[in-house]
Design a protein around this motif. Sequence first.
Motif, PDB file in Angstrom:
ATOM      1  N   VAL A 130      -1.270   4.153  11.358  1.00  0.00           N
ATOM      2  CA  VAL A 130      -0.930   5.372  12.111  1.00  0.00           C
ATOM      3  C   VAL A 130      -0.144   6.337  11.220  1.00  0.00           C
ATOM      4  O   VAL A 130      -0.422   7.536  11.185  1.00  0.00           O
ATOM      5  N   GLU A 131       0.793   5.809  10.465  1.00  0.00           N
ATOM      6  CA  GLU A 131       1.638   6.654   9.618  1.00  0.00           C
ATOM      7  C   GLU A 131       0.883   7.237   8.426  1.00  0.00           C
ATOM      8  O   GLU A 131       1.034   8.415   8.110  1.00  0.00           O
ATOM      9  N   HIS A 132       0.066   6.416   7.754  1.00  0.00           N
ATOM     10  CA  HIS A 132      -0.547   6.838   6.480  1.00  0.00           C
ATOM     11  C   HIS A 132      -2.025   7.197   6.597  1.00  0.00           C
ATOM     12  O   HIS A 132      -2.591   7.739   5.655  1.00  0.00           O
ATOM     13  N   GLN A 133      -2.676   6.841   7.685  1.00  0.00           N
ATOM     14  CA  GLN A 133      -4.079   7.135   7.992  1.00  0.00           C
ATOM     15  C   GLN A 133      -5.095   6.361   7.151  1.00  0.00           C
ATOM     16  O   GLN A 133      -6.216   6.160   7.589  1.00  0.00           O
TER      17      GLN A 133
ATOM     18  N   MET B  25       5.639 -20.680  12.295  1.00  0.00           N
ATOM     19  CA  MET B  25       4.906 -20.045  11.216  1.00  0.00           C
ATOM     20  C   MET B  25       5.837 -19.084  10.486  1.00  0.00           C
ATOM     21  O   MET B  25       6.531 -18.289  11.091  1.00  0.00           O
ATOM     22  N   SER B  26       5.823 -19.152   9.191  1.00  0.00           N
ATOM     23  CA  SER B  26       6.626 -18.267   8.360  1.00  0.00           C
ATOM     24  C   SER B  26       5.760 -17.103   7.890  1.00  0.00           C
ATOM     25  O   SER B  26       4.605 -17.296   7.531  1.00  0.00           O
ATOM     26  N   PHE B  27       6.313 -15.894   7.918  1.00  0.00           N
ATOM     27  CA  PHE B  27       5.563 -14.739   7.453  1.00  0.00           C
ATOM     28  C   PHE B  27       6.527 -13.665   6.970  1.00  0.00           C
ATOM     29  O   PHE B  27       7.706 -13.683   7.287  1.00  0.00           O
ATOM     30  N   SER B  28       5.989 -12.742   6.195  1.00  0.00           N
ATOM     31  CA  SER B  28       6.753 -11.594   5.720  1.00  0.00           C
ATOM     32  C   SER B  28       6.084 -10.334   6.227  1.00  0.00           C
ATOM     33  O   SER B  28       4.861 -10.252   6.289  1.00  0.00           O
ATOM     34  N   ILE B  29       6.882  -9.362   6.593  1.00  0.00           N
ATOM     35  CA  ILE B  29       6.344  -8.082   7.029  1.00  0.00           C
ATOM     36  C   ILE B  29       5.822  -7.350   5.795  1.00  0.00           C
ATOM     37  O   ILE B  29       6.512  -7.264   4.784  1.00  0.00           O
ATOM     38  N   PRO B  30       4.592  -6.831   5.856  1.00  0.00           N
ATOM     39  CA  PRO B  30       4.056  -6.127   4.697  1.00  0.00           C
ATOM     40  C   PRO B  30       4.829  -4.843   4.416  1.00  0.00           C
ATOM     41  O   PRO B  30       5.426  -4.248   5.303  1.00  0.00           O
ATOM     42  N   SER B  31       4.795  -4.450   3.161  1.00  0.00           N
ATOM     43  CA  SER B  31       5.404  -3.180   2.781  1.00  0.00           C
ATOM     44  C   SER B  31       4.295  -2.246   2.320  1.00  0.00           C
ATOM     45  O   SER B  31       3.202  -2.686   1.968  1.00  0.00           O
ATOM     46  N   SER B  32       4.564  -0.955   2.350  1.00  0.00           N
ATOM     47  CA  SER B  32       3.562   0.012   1.925  1.00  0.00           C
ATOM     48  C   SER B  32       4.197   1.022   0.982  1.00  0.00           C
ATOM     49  O   SER B  32       5.359   1.387   1.119  1.00  0.00           O
ATOM     50  N   THR B  33       3.386   1.453   0.021  1.00  0.00           N
ATOM     51  CA  THR B  33       3.789   2.449  -0.956  1.00  0.00           C
ATOM     52  C   THR B  33       2.798   3.596  -0.870  1.00  0.00           C
ATOM     53  O   THR B  33       1.587   3.379  -1.057  1.00  0.00           O
ATOM     54  N   PRO B  34       3.260   4.807  -0.569  1.00  0.00           N
ATOM     55  CA  PRO B  34       2.329   5.935  -0.474  1.00  0.00           C
ATOM     56  C   PRO B  34       1.517   6.114  -1.758  1.00  0.00           C
ATOM     57  O   PRO B  34       2.040   5.973  -2.862  1.00  0.00           O
ATOM     58  N   CYS B  35       0.223   6.401  -1.589  1.00  0.00           N
ATOM     59  CA  CYS B  35      -0.672   6.641  -2.728  1.00  0.00           C
ATOM     60  C   CYS B  35      -0.699   8.122  -3.092  1.00  0.00           C
ATOM     61  O   CYS B  35      -0.858   8.467  -4.253  1.00  0.00           O
ATOM     62  N   GLN B  36      -0.606   8.962  -2.094  1.00  0.00           N
ATOM     63  CA  GLN B  36      -0.672  10.411  -2.248  1.00  0.00           C
ATOM     64  C   GLN B  36       0.408  11.016  -1.355  1.00  0.00           C
ATOM     65  O   GLN B  36       0.890  10.370  -0.426  1.00  0.00           O
ATOM     66  N   PRO B  37       0.763  12.260  -1.596  1.00  0.00           N
ATOM     67  CA  PRO B  37       1.817  12.864  -0.765  1.00  0.00           C
ATOM     68  C   PRO B  37       1.472  12.969   0.721  1.00  0.00           C
ATOM     69  O   PRO B  37       2.352  12.843   1.564  1.00  0.00           O
ATOM     70  N   LEU B  38       0.187  13.158   1.054  1.00  0.00           N
ATOM     71  CA  LEU B  38      -0.158  13.430   2.446  1.00  0.00           C
ATOM     72  C   LEU B  38      -0.884  12.312   3.174  1.00  0.00           C
ATOM     73  O   LEU B  38      -0.854  12.253   4.402  1.00  0.00           O
ATOM     74  N   ILE B  39      -1.582  11.447   2.444  1.00  0.00           N
ATOM     75  CA  ILE B  39      -2.404  10.435   3.105  1.00  0.00           C
ATOM     76  C   ILE B  39      -2.523   9.196   2.217  1.00  0.00           C
ATOM     77  O   ILE B  39      -2.535   9.298   0.994  1.00  0.00           O
ATOM     78  N   GLY B  40      -2.582   8.058   2.843  1.00  0.00           N
ATOM     79  CA  GLY B  40      -2.864   6.814   2.132  1.00  0.00           C
ATOM     80  C   GLY B  40      -1.640   6.057   1.672  1.00  0.00           C
ATOM     81  O   GLY B  40      -0.639   6.641   1.281  1.00  0.00           O
ATOM     82  N   ALA B  41      -1.736   4.726   1.745  1.00  0.00           N
ATOM     83  CA  ALA B  41      -0.672   3.848   1.252  1.00  0.00           C
ATOM     84  C   ALA B  41      -1.279   2.530   0.813  1.00  0.00           C
ATOM     85  O   ALA B  41      -2.267   2.059   1.380  1.00  0.00           O
ATOM     86  N   GLU B  42      -0.683   1.952  -0.211  1.00  0.00           N
ATOM     87  CA  GLU B  42      -1.067   0.626  -0.672  1.00  0.00           C
ATOM     88  C   GLU B  42      -0.173  -0.391   0.029  1.00  0.00           C
ATOM     89  O   GLU B  42       1.049  -0.268   0.017  1.00  0.00           O
TER      90      GLU B  42
END
Length: 67
Positions: free
Chosen positions: A41-44, A1-18
Motif C-alpha cells: 500500500v505504501e510503496h505500490q 513460530m519465530s519470525f521477523s517483520i520484513p523491512s523495506s528500502t525505497p527503490c525510487q523516490p516515488l514508487i517501489g521498495a525492496e
Amino acid sequence: MSFSIPSSTPCQPLIGAEVSNVDLTRPIAPAVADAIRAGLVEHQVLVFRDQDISPEQHRTFASLWVQ
C-alpha cells in the motif's frame, strides 16, 4: 513460530521498495503478511530479491493477496 517483520528500502523516490528479512520459501506468519500488505500500500511495487521459490510456493505467496 519465530519470525521477523520484513523491512523495506525505497527503490525510487516515488514508487517501489525492496523487501528484505523475509524468506518466501517458508510459511508466512500473519503479522509478516500484514507488514507486506502495508508495504505494498505504501510503496505500490515490492521487489523480493534472491527468492528461489517453487511454483507451489509462489501460489501460496500469491494467495496472501486474495484474502
